[in-house]
Enzyme design. Structure first.
Site, PDB file in Angstrom:
ATOM      1  N   ASN A  58       0.806  -1.223   0.000  1.00 57.52           N
ATOM      2  CA  ASN A  58       0.000   0.000   0.000  1.00 57.52           C
ATOM      3  C   ASN A  58       0.840   1.275   0.000  1.00 57.52           C
ATOM      4  O   ASN A  58       0.330   2.354  -0.299  1.00 57.52           O
ATOM      5  CB  ASN A  58      -1.019  -0.028   1.145  1.00 57.52           C
ATOM      6  CG  ASN A  58      -2.123  -1.044   0.851  1.00 57.52           C
ATOM      7  OD1 ASN A  58      -2.307  -1.446  -0.295  1.00 57.52           O
ATOM      8  ND2 ASN A  58      -2.838  -1.470   1.886  1.00 57.52           N
ATOM      9  N   CYS A 112     -10.335  -5.114  -4.921  1.00 60.98           N
ATOM     10  CA  CYS A 112     -11.079  -5.970  -3.991  1.00 60.98           C
ATOM     11  C   CYS A 112     -12.363  -5.271  -3.551  1.00 60.98           C
ATOM     12  O   CYS A 112     -12.318  -4.232  -2.901  1.00 60.98           O
ATOM     13  CB  CYS A 112     -10.215  -6.289  -2.766  1.00 60.98           C
ATOM     14  SG  CYS A 112      -8.863  -7.414  -3.115  1.00 60.98           S
TER      15      CYS A 112
HETATM   16  N1  EPU Z   1     -14.603   5.803   3.158  1.00 61.27           N
HETATM   17  C1  EPU Z   1     -15.661   6.566   2.765  1.00 61.27           C
HETATM   18  N2  EPU Z   1     -15.454   7.500   1.797  1.00 61.27           N
HETATM   19  C2  EPU Z   1     -14.246   7.699   1.225  1.00 61.27           C
HETATM   20  C3  EPU Z   1     -13.170   6.904   1.617  1.00 61.27           C
HETATM   21  C4  EPU Z   1     -13.370   5.957   2.583  1.00 61.27           C
HETATM   22  O1  EPU Z   1     -16.781   6.408   3.269  1.00 61.27           O
HETATM   23  O2  EPU Z   1     -14.125   8.572   0.357  1.00 61.27           O
HETATM   24  C5  EPU Z   1     -14.780   4.798   4.211  1.00 61.27           C
HETATM   25  C6  EPU Z   1     -14.605   3.381   3.674  1.00 61.27           C
HETATM   26  O3  EPU Z   1     -15.794   2.880   3.149  1.00 61.27           O
HETATM   27  C7  EPU Z   1     -14.138   2.652   4.904  1.00 61.27           C
HETATM   28  C8  EPU Z   1     -13.312   3.705   5.646  1.00 61.27           C
HETATM   29  O4  EPU Z   1     -13.744   4.955   5.153  1.00 61.27           O
HETATM   30  O5  EPU Z   1     -15.234   2.306   5.700  1.00 61.27           O
HETATM   31  C9  EPU Z   1     -11.815   3.606   5.476  1.00 61.27           C
HETATM   32  O6  EPU Z   1     -11.478   3.514   4.085  1.00 61.27           O
HETATM   33  P1  EPU Z   1     -10.052   3.984   3.529  1.00 61.27           P
HETATM   34  O7  EPU Z   1     -10.289   5.099   2.566  1.00 61.27           O
HETATM   35  O8  EPU Z   1      -9.148   4.217   4.676  1.00 61.27           O
HETATM   36  O9  EPU Z   1      -9.575   2.705   2.729  1.00 61.27           O
HETATM   37  P2  EPU Z   1      -8.925   2.637   1.294  1.00 61.27           P
HETATM   38  O10 EPU Z   1      -8.018   3.777   1.091  1.00 61.27           O
HETATM   39  O11 EPU Z   1      -9.966   2.357   0.274  1.00 61.27           O
HETATM   40  C10 EPU Z   1      -6.833   1.366   2.180  1.00 61.27           C
HETATM   41  C11 EPU Z   1      -6.089   0.129   1.801  1.00 61.27           C
HETATM   42  C12 EPU Z   1      -6.927  -1.087   2.155  1.00 61.27           C
HETATM   43  C13 EPU Z   1      -7.259  -1.060   3.642  1.00 61.27           C
HETATM   44  C14 EPU Z   1      -7.901   0.272   4.047  1.00 61.27           C
HETATM   45  C15 EPU Z   1      -8.095   0.430   5.528  1.00 61.27           C
HETATM   46  C16 EPU Z   1      -4.779   0.842  -0.071  1.00 61.27           C
HETATM   47  C17 EPU Z   1      -4.567   0.802  -1.535  1.00 61.27           C
HETATM   48  N3  EPU Z   1      -5.828   0.166   0.384  1.00 61.27           N
HETATM   49  O12 EPU Z   1      -8.047   1.331   1.460  1.00 61.27           O
HETATM   50  O13 EPU Z   1      -6.099  -2.199   1.875  1.00 61.27           O
HETATM   51  O14 EPU Z   1      -8.161  -2.104   3.949  1.00 61.27           O
HETATM   52  O15 EPU Z   1      -7.069   1.363   3.593  1.00 61.27           O
HETATM   53  O16 EPU Z   1      -6.879   0.346   6.192  1.00 61.27           O
HETATM   54  O17 EPU Z   1      -4.011   1.441   0.651  1.00 61.27           O
HETATM   55  C18 EPU Z   1      -5.652  -4.408   1.272  1.00 61.27           C
HETATM   56  O18 EPU Z   1      -4.447  -4.099   1.267  1.00 61.27           O
HETATM   57  O19 EPU Z   1      -6.060  -5.590   1.188  1.00 61.27           O
HETATM   58  C19 EPU Z   1      -6.636  -3.361   1.391  1.00 61.27           C
HETATM   59  C20 EPU Z   1      -7.906  -3.548   1.099  1.00 61.27           C
END
Ligand code: EPU
Length: 421
Positions: A23, A117
């Protein structure tokens, strides 16, 4: 289709070396779009998400060389394109970082909605809020996001996130690095890869402070110069191997880790009965006795990561007593693997955000399906701990994020192979 065949029930012993953080890599590669000159990025994991990102950037005109294993040299100086190939973009989640990077570089971007995913609804409203806060005009459809510089032009702003979103924090950092004025992100995510991205940007000449706290400040600069950077070890890959030893038993030195990043995972596995010894940049995990029940609640860093939920659930399945697993980041994440684990003999009851896991004496081999990356990793762990043969199908999800999984596990004494049809 390829699958993993695991002949389980054997303890893991030896040493495993953790790769660079997925990530962090998927944020730092798009960040190279902001740099005038060549970046040498070391410790880049060789996983399919990274390979797709490299293809996307090459397609946009980036000059990319892979001079040695896990090293990417990337020069985006000649890139003119602000519309990456949609067919590739939809193959991974982190392609949304191209939005922030392209907005920062060109003042415009046209990027397909990301894929990857889909274990939960994963909105990007906070990313959009960030772009609007920097003065962008945003057109969002089911298929793409188009960003342009608004009437007043782009400039720094104060953006308070509704939740500490990793993706939104990264995207705002990328967009803000080259635009005039100061940007302040409040309620920023604090994950180790946020700090790693800030360190990369600062190495190239950016002015980012506060990464790792909930307030990040970015003072825009005119340009970034090339340089060298080494990506941090992958917290979740390390945690996955730690959970594997906890579930299957054995004695493994997990090396190339930052033990501080592992604290929350370490303390839960210790509570369950693993013996864990921290060294400077490695961790020894020993599991030679019975496992005990525990309660885990997933939370943003420094809490227990949602990306370790499925792996710890396997450990709970083998622990004496009734454990509770509470998911507070992605409510629907249990559905990616609990039914599969049940087919191996696990006893899990899901109610709303909580899984109640009643430990069983042993899991048994079965044919199971990976529905996302971490769910797939958990099924591999279950297969390693189970009696008999487990086939894990849909392994392309797992290969998104785990470098040399088969080689690393085989070196630890696991009986696992990748079987092609
Ligand atoms: N959320 C919103 N709106 C947004 C962004 C997020 O409602 O605009 C919510 C999401 O639905 C969730 C929470 O906020 O409930 C946190 O989401 P976040 O944005 O932190 O997650 P992400 O950036 O989509 C990254 C990792 C994920 C990991 C999550 C949480 C990357 C590329 N992906 O996702 O990693 O699960 O943070 O730590 O960095 C994995 O590596 O398998 C993976 C899924």
């Amino acid at each position: 289709m390829a699958r993993y065949e695991i002949n389980g029930g054997k303890p893991l012993n030896g040493t495993v070396t953790i790769s660079g953080a997925k990530n962090a890599a998927v944020a730092i590669l798009p960040a190279a779009l902001l740099v005038s000159g060549k970046c040498r990025i070391e410790n880049v994991p060789d996983i399919s998400d990274v390979r797709i990102l490299i293809d996307i950037l090459r397609g946009m005109g980036a000059k990319i060389q892979l001079p040695e294993k896990n090293v990417v040299e990337i020069d985006c100086s000649d890139v003119q394109c602000s519309q990456p190939d949609a067919g590739l973009v939809v193959q991974l989640r982190a392609s949304y970082y191209l939005m922030g990077a392209l907005l920062g570089r060109f003042g415009k971007a046209h990027v397909a909605q990301p894929g990857g995913c889909n274990f939960a609804s994963r909105p990007i409203d906070q990313h959009i809020k960030g772009f609007l806060g920097l003065g962008a005009d945003v057109e969002e459809t089911e298929y793409y996001v188009a960003l342009t510089s608004g009437k007043q032009g782009l400039s720094g702003g104060r953006i308070s996130l509704d939740m500490a979103s990793v993706g939104a924090t990264v995207n705002i950092m990328l967009a803000a690095t080259l635009i005039p004025g100061q940007t302040i992100i409040e309620n920023a995510a604090k994950e180790p890869h946020i700090v790693d991205l800030a360190n990369f940007l600062n190495t190239m000449g950016a002015r980012v402070t506060g990464a790792g706290t909930d307030t990040i400040k970015i003072r825009g600069v005119n340009s970034l110069r090339g340089g060298s950077y080494c990506i941090i070890p992958d917290q979740i890959e390390a945690g996955t191997y730690m959970a594997a030893v906890t579930a299957a038993g054995g004695n493994v030195l997990v090396q190339n880790v930052i033990p501080k990043h592992m604290d929350c995972i370490t303390s839960k596995l210790q509570e369950m009965g693993a013996r864990i010894i921290n060294y400077d940049d490695s961790i020894r995990v020993i599991r030679d006795g019975p496992l005990r029940k525990t309660t885990v609640k997933t939370q943003p860093y420094p809490g227990f990561p949602t990306d370790m939920q499925a792996q710890v659930c396997v450990c709970m399945s083998l622990a004496g007593g009734i454990s509770r697993l509470i998911e507070s980041v992605y409510e629907t994440r249990f559905f990616g693997y609990c039914t599969e684990l049940e087919s191996m003999g696990a006893k899990i009851r899901i109610s709303d955000k909580t899984a109640t896991v009643t430990g069983v004496a042993q899991l048994r081999g079965s044919t199971v399906y990976a529905h996302d990356l971490r769910a797939g990793a958990a099924l591999v762990i279950a297969g390693l701990a189970a009696q008999g043969i487990t086939y894990v199908e849909q392994i392309h999800f797992i290969e998104r994020g785990y470098e040399n999984l088969i080689e690393k596990l085989t070196a630890l004494g696991a009986d696992i192979r990748r079987v092609e049809d």
